[in-house]
Design an enzyme around this catalytic site. Structure first.
Site, mmCIF file in Angstrom:
data_model
loop_
_atom_site.group_PDB
_atom_site.id
_atom_site.type_symbol
_atom_site.label_atom_id
_atom_site.label_comp_id
_atom_site.label_asym_id
_atom_site.label_seq_id
_atom_site.Cartn_x
_atom_site.Cartn_y
_atom_site.Cartn_z
ATOM 1 N N ASP A 17 -24.956 -2.113 -25.982
ATOM 2 C CA ASP A 17 -25.194 -2.442 -26.287
ATOM 3 C C ASP A 17 -25.956 -2.923 -27.374
ATOM 4 O O ASP A 17 -27.538 -2.927 -26.850
ATOM 5 C CB ASP A 17 -25.019 -4.182 -25.237
ATOM 6 C CG ASP A 17 -24.603 -5.159 -25.949
ATOM 7 O OD1 ASP A 17 -24.296 -5.869 -27.035
ATOM 8 O OD2 ASP A 17 -24.732 -6.510 -24.835
ATOM 9 N N ASP A 18 -25.907 -3.518 -29.143
ATOM 10 C CA ASP A 18 -27.676 -3.975 -29.103
ATOM 11 C C ASP A 18 -28.756 -2.602 -29.935
ATOM 12 O O ASP A 18 -29.409 -2.826 -30.005
ATOM 13 C CB ASP A 18 -28.422 -5.198 -28.639
ATOM 14 C CG ASP A 18 -27.780 -6.231 -29.445
ATOM 15 O OD1 ASP A 18 -26.753 -6.172 -29.382
ATOM 16 O OD2 ASP A 18 -28.676 -7.136 -29.350
ATOM 17 N N ASP B 276 -21.740 -1.520 -30.879
ATOM 18 C CA ASP B 276 -21.676 -2.781 -32.202
ATOM 19 C C ASP B 276 -22.300 -3.545 -32.986
ATOM 20 O O ASP B 276 -21.584 -3.189 -33.380
ATOM 21 C CB ASP B 276 -21.008 -4.409 -30.178
ATOM 22 C CG ASP B 276 -22.582 -4.565 -29.704
ATOM 23 O OD1 ASP B 276 -23.378 -3.983 -29.771
ATOM 24 O OD2 ASP B 276 -22.182 -5.606 -29.062
ATOM 25 N N HIS B 277 -23.170 -2.606 -32.826
ATOM 26 C CA HIS B 277 -23.756 -2.990 -34.954
ATOM 27 C C HIS B 277 -24.994 -3.044 -33.738
ATOM 28 O O HIS B 277 -25.779 -2.083 -33.611
ATOM 29 C CB HIS B 277 -23.812 -4.566 -34.769
ATOM 30 C CG HIS B 277 -24.370 -5.403 -33.337
ATOM 31 N ND1 HIS B 277 -25.640 -4.909 -33.124
ATOM 32 C CD2 HIS B 277 -23.838 -6.603 -32.512
ATOM 33 C CE1 HIS B 277 -25.878 -6.215 -31.799
ATOM 34 N NE2 HIS B 277 -24.527 -6.691 -31.928
ATOM 35 N N CYS C 204 -22.069 -9.410 -31.513
ATOM 36 C CA CYS C 204 -21.618 -8.737 -30.238
ATOM 37 C C CYS C 204 -19.624 -9.089 -30.587
ATOM 38 O O CYS C 204 -19.128 -8.191 -30.754
ATOM 39 C CB CYS C 204 -21.868 -9.033 -29.176
ATOM 40 S SG CYS C 204 -23.741 -8.477 -28.539
ATOM 41 N N HIS D 138 -16.755 -8.575 -25.181
ATOM 42 C CA HIS D 138 -18.033 -9.989 -25.398
ATOM 43 C C HIS D 138 -18.280 -10.851 -24.150
ATOM 44 O O HIS D 138 -17.587 -10.894 -23.283
ATOM 45 C CB HIS D 138 -18.097 -10.734 -26.351
ATOM 46 C CG HIS D 138 -19.304 -11.484 -26.546
ATOM 47 N ND1 HIS D 138 -20.867 -10.940 -26.026
ATOM 48 C CD2 HIS D 138 -19.222 -12.601 -25.468
ATOM 49 C CE1 HIS D 138 -21.595 -11.949 -26.927
ATOM 50 N NE2 HIS D 138 -20.873 -13.089 -26.212
#
Length: 475
Positions: free
Chosen positions: A46-47, A321-322, A85, A139
């Site tokens: 995540d992130d 996710d990014h 997200c 999410h």
């Protein structure tokens, strides 16, 4: 004289005796093994940006993700479709771009707009795989929704687990360097006492290993969703101790960097949210500590695969996710179309496949769904908008002309970006709020916006056409 092959008797009923050579039995076993279904270990961070050892960051310690990269193919130019997200995860898991899912924020569930879509894990579940989720795949608000279902999709899973550890229960101890911002979007951190196993991500790992061991004799799609390094950056103290704060390197910045950048391109206002260098180092140290903590959990998963003799029959996908800005252009976190926010880590390991290689082709998170479907010979019921990466998994340098598209919504306007192997071209509000063009061959840090450079007019026009092709008008 040629010897007769060794034979064994196989009886059928009480009247027949048939003799088979050992070589034929061996061939039959090989054929049966080749037909055995792959397992899928689907690991989400995540992130997480590309500040990872195997991606060239020599400061950040990620030995286990680096180990995974040696087991498969590392995609050096992989991009998310929306650097936030829920829009990103909804796109990846449905195989549809954000303009089809209609998800541009963190509140709406994708099934509001696509009630009948078959998701990636649902496809496997529908084809006799045991489908399980531990942690954040769809999410969740972090940290607010840790321990809940968040925006989960129940029909995707046979089983789900929502752990909650001391990173959530000790939330009141977190230090917020940007107190005007809520914890989930703040530069905030906590170095805790105790062990990995007491944290949510440690619990995620242990539960995933339990499921892996319990289901090792049947095909599974095991989705393991880590909550870190998402803010607040919480991890055991030992991971913070890996990074003396005075040695944390800050990204390169130049004077007047933002003079040629459209106002709409900026998420962090004012630059660095007003933090001075010491506080920025403090925040970045904490971000890196949580990366190393999450990396250790990846290592436990890989060890468990080996221990349970599953490595030779399990496809592993590692993704975020990014991306994440950590001070580039004065920007932090996601929700921008600069490279650090749009680019993501993506590693895919296929048993018996290419190992330890990197691909420089532009690919998208959207491509994961068709890739896994092809590798496992499954037929998605809806048309997917990504492209299978099997060709690049076999030959990472294969010919490939597919660009990558990323978009973001800034208030009521959209920024849309196309990335080729050399260039990034971005339009804000279809160009009315600004245009950006960066030549990554000569300017990898995106300091020089060439959009108004007359010598680049031909490439600008070409990329503008490519952008329109990737974002056709919606009815």
């Amino acid at each position: 004289m040629k010897k007769n092959p060794k034979i064994i008797p196989v009886a059928f009923g009480i009247h027949a005796l048939i003799l088979f050579p050992f070589s034929e039995i061996s061939a039959q076993k090989k054929e049966e093994k080749s037909k055995k279904k792959y397992n899928i270990l689907f690991i989400a961070a995540d992130d997480l940006n590309n500040d990872i050892g195997c991606y060239g960051n020599t400061f950040v310690k990620t030995p286990h993700i680096d180990r995974l990269a040696k087991m498969g193919v590392r995609f050096n130019r992989a991009y998310n479709q929306f650097p936030l997200c829920s829009p990103s995860r909804s796109s990846l898991l449905t195989g549809q771009r954000p303009d089809v899912t209609g998800i541009y924020e963190l509140q709406t569930h994708f099934r509001t707009n696509l009630p009948d879509v078959v998701t990636l894990p649902q496809l496997f579940k529908n084809n006799q795989y045991y489908s399980a989720r531990v942690g954040k795949i769809y999410h969740y608000g972090v940290p607010g929704q840790i321990g809940t279902d968040g925006l989960d999709d129940p029909v995707s899973w046979d089983h789900k687990v929502n752990p909650k550890g001391r990173d959530k229960t000790e939330e009141s101890l977190v230090k917020n360097l940007t107190p005007a911002r809520p914890l989930g979007s703040a530069l905030a951190y906590l170095a805790t006492e105790g062990t990995d196993d007491e944290h949510t991500d440690g619990m995620v790992t242990n539960e995933a290993i339990r499921i892996m061991e319990e289901k090792k004799s049947e095909p599974f799609f095991l989705a393991v969703g880590f909550y870190r390094p998402h803010s607040p950056y919480v991890a055991p103290k030992k991971y913070f101790e890996l990074y003396p704060v005075e040695k944390v390197p800050l990204p390169k910045e130049i004077a007047n960097d933002l003079d040629d950048v459209p106002e709409a391109a900026l998420f962090t206002k004012p630059a660095h949210w007003g933090l001075a260098e010491p506080e920025r180092r403090e925040a970045l140290r904490a971000y890196y500590a949580t990366i190393s903590f999450m990396d250790a959990q990846v290592g436990k998963l890989l060890d468990a695969l080996e221990k349970n003799k599953l490595t030779d029959n399990t496809i592993i996908v590692f993704w975020s996710d990014h991306g994440y800005n950590v001070g580039q252009h004065g920007q932090w976190m996601k929700q921008s179309l600069f490279e650090n926010s749009a680019r993501v880590p993506l590693i895919i390991s296929v048993p018996g496949g290419t190992k330890g290689k990197a691909s420089g082709r532009t690919v998208e998170l959207l491509d994961i769904y068709p890739t896994l479907a092809e590798l496992c010979s499954l037929a998605p019921p809806q048309k997917l908008q990504g492209k299978s990466l099997v060709t690049l998994l076999e030959n990472p340098e294969a010919a490939w002309d597919k660009p990558a598209y990323t978009q973001v919504r800034r208030n009521q306007i959209f920024g849309r970006s196309v990335r080729t192997e050399r260039f990034r071209y971005t339009e804000w509000d279809e160009g009315r709020a600004g245009v950006e063009l960066y030549d990554h061959q000569n300017d990898p840090d995106e300091f020089n916006n060439l959009a108004k450079d007359s010598s680049q007019s031909v490439i600008s026009k070409e990329l503008a056409g490519l952008l329109k092709k990737g974002f056709p008008p919606t009815e």
